[in-house]
Design a protein around this motif. Structure first.
Motif, PDB file in Angstrom:
ATOM      1  N   SER A  13       8.838  -7.560   9.324  1.00  0.00           N
ATOM      2  CA  SER A  13       8.951  -7.235   8.163  1.00  0.00           C
ATOM      3  C   SER A  13       7.225  -7.797   7.314  1.00  0.00           C
ATOM      4  CB  SER A  13       9.733  -8.629   7.551  1.00  0.00           C
ATOM      5  OG  SER A  13      10.094  -8.966   6.361  1.00  0.00           O
ATOM      6  N   ALA A  14       6.452  -8.995   7.564  1.00  0.00           N
ATOM      7  CA  ALA A  14       5.399  -8.867   6.900  1.00  0.00           C
ATOM      8  C   ALA A  14       3.944  -7.472   6.645  1.00  0.00           C
ATOM      9  CB  ALA A  14       5.191 -10.182   7.293  1.00  0.00           C
ATOM     10  N   ALA A  15       4.298  -6.816   8.286  1.00  0.00           N
ATOM     11  CA  ALA A  15       3.468  -5.304   8.596  1.00  0.00           C
ATOM     12  C   ALA A  15       3.985  -4.510   6.965  1.00  0.00           C
ATOM     13  CB  ALA A  15       4.055  -5.336   9.606  1.00  0.00           C
ATOM     14  N   SER A  16       5.420  -4.174   7.575  1.00  0.00           N
ATOM     15  CA  SER A  16       6.085  -3.128   6.278  1.00  0.00           C
ATOM     16  C   SER A  16       6.046  -3.346   5.251  1.00  0.00           C
ATOM     17  CB  SER A  16       7.443  -3.815   6.746  1.00  0.00           C
ATOM     18  OG  SER A  16       8.743  -2.917   6.117  1.00  0.00           O
ATOM     19  N   SER A  17       6.395  -4.909   4.746  1.00  0.00           N
ATOM     20  CA  SER A  17       6.003  -4.763   3.128  1.00  0.00           C
ATOM     21  C   SER A  17       4.193  -4.506   2.710  1.00  0.00           C
ATOM     22  CB  SER A  17       6.253  -6.147   2.525  1.00  0.00           C
ATOM     23  OG  SER A  17       5.724  -7.177   3.295  1.00  0.00           O
ATOM     24  N   LYS A  18       3.493  -5.031   4.099  1.00  0.00           N
ATOM     25  CA  LYS A  18       1.994  -4.874   3.601  1.00  0.00           C
ATOM     26  C   LYS A  18       2.026  -3.307   3.618  1.00  0.00           C
ATOM     27  CE  LYS A  18      -2.963  -5.380   5.478  1.00  0.00           C
ATOM     28  NZ  LYS A  18      -3.045  -6.368   6.411  1.00  0.00           N
ATOM     29  N   THR A  19       2.076  -3.019   4.921  1.00  0.00           N
ATOM     30  CA  THR A  19       2.685  -1.073   4.262  1.00  0.00           C
ATOM     31  C   THR A  19       2.958  -0.009   3.043  1.00  0.00           C
ATOM     32  OG1 THR A  19       2.696  -1.207   7.124  1.00  0.00           O
ATOM     33  CG2 THR A  19       3.070   1.112   5.863  1.00  0.00           C
ATOM     34  N   GLU A  20       3.703  -1.017   3.081  1.00  0.00           N
ATOM     35  CA  GLU A  20       4.769  -0.337   1.593  1.00  0.00           C
ATOM     36  C   GLU A  20       3.945  -0.335   0.140  1.00  0.00           C
ATOM     37  OE1 GLU A  20       8.647  -1.505   0.960  1.00  0.00           O
ATOM     38  OE2 GLU A  20       9.407  -1.238   2.910  1.00  0.00           O
ATOM     39  N   ALA A  21       3.076  -1.509   0.202  1.00  0.00           N
ATOM     40  CA  ALA A  21       2.525  -2.458  -0.809  1.00  0.00           C
ATOM     41  C   ALA A  21       1.345  -1.132  -0.444  1.00  0.00           C
ATOM     42  CB  ALA A  21       2.578  -3.437  -0.870  1.00  0.00           C
ATOM     43  N   ASP A  22       0.273  -0.558   0.483  1.00  0.00           N
ATOM     44  CA  ASP A  22      -1.160  -0.171   0.405  1.00  0.00           C
ATOM     45  C   ASP A  22       0.257   1.248   0.118  1.00  0.00           C
ATOM     46  OD1 ASP A  22      -1.540  -2.302   1.190  1.00  0.00           O
ATOM     47  OD2 ASP A  22      -2.240  -1.757   3.757  1.00  0.00           O
ATOM     48  N   ILE A  23       0.780   1.759   0.575  1.00  0.00           N
ATOM     49  CA  ILE A  23       1.071   2.953   0.374  1.00  0.00           C
ATOM     50  C   ILE A  23       1.379   2.788  -1.268  1.00  0.00           C
ATOM     51  CG2 ILE A  23       2.978   4.925   0.512  1.00  0.00           C
ATOM     52  CD1 ILE A  23       3.951   3.966   2.751  1.00  0.00           C
ATOM     53  N   GLN A  24       1.969   2.260  -2.178  1.00  0.00           N
ATOM     54  CA  GLN A  24       2.270   2.227  -3.896  1.00  0.00           C
ATOM     55  C   GLN A  24       0.405   2.255  -4.425  1.00  0.00           C
ATOM     56  OE1 GLN A  24       5.145   2.443  -4.944  1.00  0.00           O
ATOM     57  NE2 GLN A  24       3.781   2.688  -6.796  1.00  0.00           N
ATOM     58  N   ALA A  25       0.284   0.645  -3.752  1.00  0.00           N
ATOM     59  CA  ALA A  25      -1.232   1.262  -3.908  1.00  0.00           C
ATOM     60  C   ALA A  25      -2.139   2.418  -4.392  1.00  0.00           C
ATOM     61  CB  ALA A  25      -2.386   0.655  -3.376  1.00  0.00           C
ATOM     62  N   GLN A  26      -2.253   3.648  -3.206  1.00  0.00           N
ATOM     63  CA  GLN A  26      -2.352   4.307  -3.347  1.00  0.00           C
ATOM     64  C   GLN A  26      -1.951   5.784  -3.755  1.00  0.00           C
ATOM     65  OE1 GLN A  26      -2.392   5.858   1.013  1.00  0.00           O
ATOM     66  NE2 GLN A  26      -3.842   4.340   2.175  1.00  0.00           N
ATOM     67  N   ILE A  27      -0.425   5.547  -4.183  1.00  0.00           N
ATOM     68  CA  ILE A  27       0.111   6.393  -4.731  1.00  0.00           C
ATOM     69  C   ILE A  27      -0.860   6.010  -6.336  1.00  0.00           C
ATOM     70  CG2 ILE A  27       2.011   6.737  -5.615  1.00  0.00           C
ATOM     71  CD1 ILE A  27       3.132   6.241  -2.865  1.00  0.00           C
ATOM     72  N   ASP A  33      -6.074   9.035 -10.538  1.00  0.00           N
ATOM     73  CA  ASP A  33      -6.934  10.566  -9.637  1.00  0.00           C
ATOM     74  C   ASP A  33      -6.362  11.470 -10.647  1.00  0.00           C
ATOM     75  OD1 ASP A  33      -8.851   8.412  -8.393  1.00  0.00           O
ATOM     76  OD2 ASP A  33      -7.791   9.487  -6.716  1.00  0.00           O
ATOM     77  N   ILE A  34      -5.758  11.801 -10.822  1.00  0.00           N
ATOM     78  CA  ILE A  34      -4.967  12.502 -10.974  1.00  0.00           C
ATOM     79  C   ILE A  34      -4.997  12.898 -12.441  1.00  0.00           C
ATOM     80  CG2 ILE A  34      -2.727  14.641 -11.316  1.00  0.00           C
ATOM     81  CD1 ILE A  34      -2.141  13.077  -8.502  1.00  0.00           C
TER      82      ILE A  34
END
Length: 113
Positions: A13-27, A33-34
């Motif tokens: 669950s922590a890895a999943s939320s970390k991944t979601e946070a990373d994806i949101q930060a990249q978005i 950038d756009i």
């Protein structure tokens, strides 16, 4: 074993939320950038338009100046020719009258037919 499953679930669950946070930060970074690219392209387009406008104005000014110079030269030449003609008429008035009469006679002949 139940404790081991619980720990694994929390880690997942922590890895999943970390991944979601990373994806949101990249978005969010991509959006920034756009936006920066859009502004840069707009500025570049404005700069190119300004340069094109400046070149067009310079060409217009050069053409206007060249036209005015040609007009001035033609005007000066016409005035010079007029002065020369007046001088010749003053020098030989009888000959000038006879030439004018001859030209008038020829013009009358051509327009009759």
């Amino acid at each position: 074993m139940a404790e081991n499953k619980s720990t694994s679930a929390r880690a997942a669950s922590a890895a999943s939320s970390k991944t979601e946070a990373d994806i949101q930060a990249q978005i969010d970074q991509l959006r920034g950038d756009i936006a920066n690219l859009t502004k840069l392209i707009g500025d570049l387009g404005s700069e190119k338009a300004s340069q094109a406008r400046a070149r067009a104005e310079k060409l217009r000014d050069d053409a206007t100046k060249a036209g005015q110079e040609a007009y001035d030269r033609a005007r000066d030449e016409a005035l010079s020719m007029e002065e020369d003609l007046e001088d010749r008429i003053r020098m030989k008035p009888l000959q000038s009258i006879l030439i004018a009469a001859g030209v008038g006679f020829l013009a009358a002949l051509f327009t009759r037919r």
